[in-house]
Design an enzyme around this catalytic site. Sequence first.
Site, short mmCIF file in Angstrom:
data_model
loop_
_atom_site.label_atom_id
_atom_site.label_comp_id
_atom_site.label_asym_id
_atom_site.label_seq_id
_atom_site.Cartn_x
_atom_site.Cartn_y
_atom_site.Cartn_z
N ASP A 8 0.87 -1.16 0.00
CA ASP A 8 0.00 0.00 0.00
C ASP A 8 0.91 1.22 0.00
OD1 ASP A 8 -2.42 1.51 0.26
OD2 ASP A 8 -1.99 1.71 2.40
N ASP A 10 -0.03 4.98 1.03
CA ASP A 10 -0.21 5.87 2.18
C ASP A 10 -0.27 5.06 3.46
OD1 ASP A 10 -0.65 7.35 -0.11
OD2 ASP A 10 -2.40 8.41 0.65
#
Length: 191
Positions: A8, A10
């Site tokens: 991922d 953020d």
Amino acid sequence: MLPAIFLDRDGVIIANRPQYVRSWADVEIFPQAIQALKRMNGLPYKIVVVTNQAGVSRGLISLEIAEEINRRLREVIESAGGRIDGIYMCPHKPEDGCYCRKPRPGLIEQAAHELSIDLADSLLIGDMYSDLLAGQAAGIPRLALVRTGLGARQLEDAPAERLGPFEVFEQLSEALAALIAGFPGGTEEQP
């Protein structure tokens, strides 16, 4: 076909922002993430970022700016000696019901198809249960949640009932070191 490390964006590579990352000025890269990605460069894994960016469909950021942020992040990582083989982004809101938005596996499946990835030997690291659910739905066997980003808060809540086993680490560098050691081509000396 090669396995991949799905990440991922953020909360794993860069800091989360309460009102979204809307410009390059909002990007705060975790120094340990840069170092971890640099150490991963020589290993036989594709490195793929899969990221939900609902700010685009909410009109808070244009698709072009979101893509520019991803491009610049990739350049910074590469200039530091790291590598990203692909960045896949869902620009939709949760209520749009698209197949690409995590916890659905669309971004992962798209990357697997386009980059010839063996999902059965891959791993995924995220900071939210939705990341892990997407990996699980795509058939990725090793899933990890990092406490950076929203991970610590996620751990305060019980995981979704349908979420299988996963590991928990403080940050990306720790997760990569532990997970790679147990996979083909990985060694204890890596990250």
